[in-house]
Design a protein around this motif. Structure first.
Motif, PDB file in Angstrom:
ATOM      1  N   THR A  61       0.856  -1.200   0.000  1.00 22.48           N
ATOM      2  CA  THR A  61       0.000   0.000   0.000  1.00 22.48           C
ATOM      3  C   THR A  61       0.888   1.244   0.000  1.00 22.48           C
ATOM      4  N   ILE A  62       1.890   1.257   0.870  1.00 19.47           N
ATOM      5  CA  ILE A  62       2.779   2.433   0.938  1.00 19.47           C
ATOM      6  C   ILE A  62       3.597   2.553  -0.336  1.00 19.47           C
ATOM      7  N   VAL A  63       4.141   1.439  -0.798  1.00 23.81           N
ATOM      8  CA  VAL A  63       4.979   1.483  -2.007  1.00 23.81           C
ATOM      9  C   VAL A  63       4.166   2.063  -3.169  1.00 23.81           C
ATOM     10  N   GLU A  64       2.966   1.536  -3.364  1.00 23.83           N
ATOM     11  CA  GLU A  64       2.179   1.961  -4.536  1.00 23.83           C
ATOM     12  C   GLU A  64       1.624   3.377  -4.377  1.00 23.83           C
ATOM     13  N   ASP A  65       1.143   3.700  -3.178  1.00 20.71           N
ATOM     14  CA  ASP A  65       0.611   5.060  -2.957  1.00 20.71           C
ATOM     15  C   ASP A  65       1.718   6.102  -3.149  1.00 20.71           C
ATOM     16  N   THR A  66       2.916   5.766  -2.658  1.00 18.17           N
ATOM     17  CA  THR A  66       4.020   6.729  -2.756  1.00 18.17           C
ATOM     18  C   THR A  66       4.432   6.931  -4.210  1.00 18.17           C
ATOM     19  N   LEU A  67       4.466   5.840  -4.945  1.00 17.17           N
ATOM     20  CA  LEU A  67       4.828   5.930  -6.371  1.00 17.17           C
ATOM     21  C   LEU A  67       3.823   6.815  -7.126  1.00 17.17           C
ATOM     22  N   ARG A  68       2.544   6.607  -6.826  1.00 16.06           N
ATOM     23  CA  ARG A  68       1.502   7.402  -7.493  1.00 16.06           C
ATOM     24  C   ARG A  68       1.643   8.888  -7.155  1.00 16.06           C
ATOM     25  N   GLU A  69       1.906   9.170  -5.882  1.00 16.70           N
ATOM     26  CA  GLU A  69       2.043  10.567  -5.468  1.00 16.70           C
ATOM     27  C   GLU A  69       3.323  11.185  -6.025  1.00 16.70           C
ATOM     28  N   MET A  71       4.581  10.521  -8.944  1.00 15.90           N
ATOM     29  CA  MET A  71       4.298  10.882 -10.348  1.00 15.90           C
ATOM     30  C   MET A  71       3.496  12.187 -10.394  1.00 15.90           C
ATOM     31  N   TYR A  72       2.540  12.316  -9.482  1.00 10.50           N
ATOM     32  CA  TYR A  72       1.746  13.555  -9.408  1.00 10.50           C
ATOM     33  C   TYR A  72       2.674  14.739  -9.120  1.00 10.50           C
ATOM     34  N   PHE A  73       3.582  14.555  -8.164  1.00  8.88           N
ATOM     35  CA  PHE A  73       4.480  15.632  -7.748  1.00  8.88           C
ATOM     36  C   PHE A  73       5.420  16.033  -8.889  1.00  8.88           C
ATOM     37  N   GLN A  74       5.950  15.046  -9.597  1.00  3.90           N
ATOM     38  CA  GLN A  74       6.882  15.369 -10.691  1.00  3.90           C
ATOM     39  C   GLN A  74       6.148  16.150 -11.789  1.00  3.90           C
ATOM     40  N   ALA A 244       3.468  11.939  -0.387  1.00  4.35           N
ATOM     41  CA  ALA A 244       2.773  10.739   0.113  1.00  4.35           C
ATOM     42  C   ALA A 244       1.305  11.143   0.198  1.00  4.35           C
ATOM     43  N   VAL A 245       0.425  10.178   0.381  1.00  2.02           N
ATOM     44  CA  VAL A 245      -1.014  10.498   0.338  1.00  2.02           C
ATOM     45  C   VAL A 245      -1.408  11.596   1.306  1.00  2.02           C
TER      46      VAL A 245
END
Ligand SMILES: C[S@@+](CC[C@H](N)C(=O)[O-])C[C@H]1O[C@@H](n2cnc3c(N)ncnc32)[C@H](O)[C@@H]1O
Length: 300
Positions: A61-69, A71-74, A244-245
């Motif tokens: 959950t943390i790995v995937e949520d962090t990756l998604r965030e 991408m949003y941040f970049q 992060a989320v």
């Protein structure tokens, strides 16, 4: 490796086979003592009835949520949310999500190089002979508080956390690992800024990964400076360009934090700056990659 670590690792790799090299490196980077503590934590979770498949879910959950965030941040140059109200109900007050998040976060403190580096820094700097009152703000999964109770000579321990789930997770961990100290600790479910603790009253104040979760980090730091005794051990971690989320306050550089501490009557005694893996601090800053930071602070 114990059976539980093996099945946890297998469950992670079943969900994400690309994580194999990462997991191998992480497991081989731990000292024997850290590996024992990691095993003990997974065994503790198993005893509580949390199987390794669930723990793998927590971690992923943390790995995937962090990756998604990330991408949003970049793409946007800012975190997705910037107010507590935006995230509180989905994260801190959502028991199902918060449980997964906190177990997952505890696991990252063994598996993610920067989180491990900050945990090591805590273990190295935590005074072992100082007595008196220890306060932890936002203990979350409870692992830092439990470590302090096990390794230090502080005589009373208080944890303040806004999330009921975090308070319960911390209480369960402490009760299991420090049963002899059951009369020495107290946990309060509340916003730290509402806790009205007395001036100059704590010999240690620890606040891991909270500053980036709040709208006004300066208010937290000023409050810490107010309630810390002049010679208190003050340990704070946070992060820079690290989405992060539920990260709502974006720190952009270590200098910004240095100035903030100064403005809040604190100064850095010892820093621990952890750049993005494989990059220098300057490269991480140029590419806006996450940097983790931990500090021992003192009152000015
Ligand atoms: C990311 S977790 C950090 C857990 C742990 N300290 C660590 O370093 O891994 C942040 C914790 O801070 C708590 N928190 C967030 N805002 C808070 C506030 N205003 N007052 C008290 N606790 C708060 C959250 O509920 C959560 O348990």
């Amino acid at each position: 490796m114990t059976q539980n670590i093996t099945t946890f690792t297998e469950a992670v790799l079943e969900q994400n086979p690309l994580h194999k090299k990462f997991m191998q490196t992480a497991l081989s980077s731990m000292t024997p003592d850290e590996k024992t503590r990691f095993e003990t934590y997974i065994d503790y979770c198993a005893e509580k009835g949390l199987d390794t498949g669930y723990l793998a879910d927590c971690y992923m959950t943390i790995v995937e949520d962090t990756l998604r965030e990330q991408m949003y941040f970049q793409r946007h140059g800012h975190y997705r949310h910037n107010s507590f109200a935006d995230v509180a109900n989905d994260v801190y007050f959502n028991d199902e999500y918060m449980s997964r998040y906190m177990y997952g976060l505890a696991l990252t403190s063994f598996l993610w190089p920067n989180h491990l580096a900050m945990a090591r820094f805590f273990n190295e700097t935590l005074p072992t002979d100082k007595t008196g009152a220890y306060l932890e703000i936002g203990p979350g999964h409870g692992y830092y508080l439990m470590t302090a109770m096990a390794r230090s000579a502080f005589t009373s321990f208080l944890g303040v956390d806004i999330s009921k789930t975090s308070i319960e997770q911390t209480r369960a961990l402490i009760t299991h690992f420090a049963p002899d100290k059951k009369d020495a600790f107290d946990l309060k479910e509340m916003d730290f800024l509402d806790s009205s603790l007395p001036d100059n009253s704590f010999d240690a104040i620890v606040m891991g990964e909270v500053l980036e979760h709040v709208e006004k980090p300066d208010a937290f730091l000023k409050e810490i400076a107010r309630i810390a005794k002049p010679d208190a051990y003050i340990f704070v971690t946070t992060c820079i360009n690290a989405p992060a989320v539920d990260h709502i306050y974006l720190f952009k550089s270590p200098d910004e934090l240095d100035t903030l501490f100064h403005d809040c009557s604190l100064e850095i005694a010892t820093p621990c700056l952890c750049p993005y893996e494989g990059k220098t601090l300057a490269e991480s800053a140029a590419l806006k990659l996450p940097v983790n930071v931990a500090y021992v602070l003192r009152k000015t």
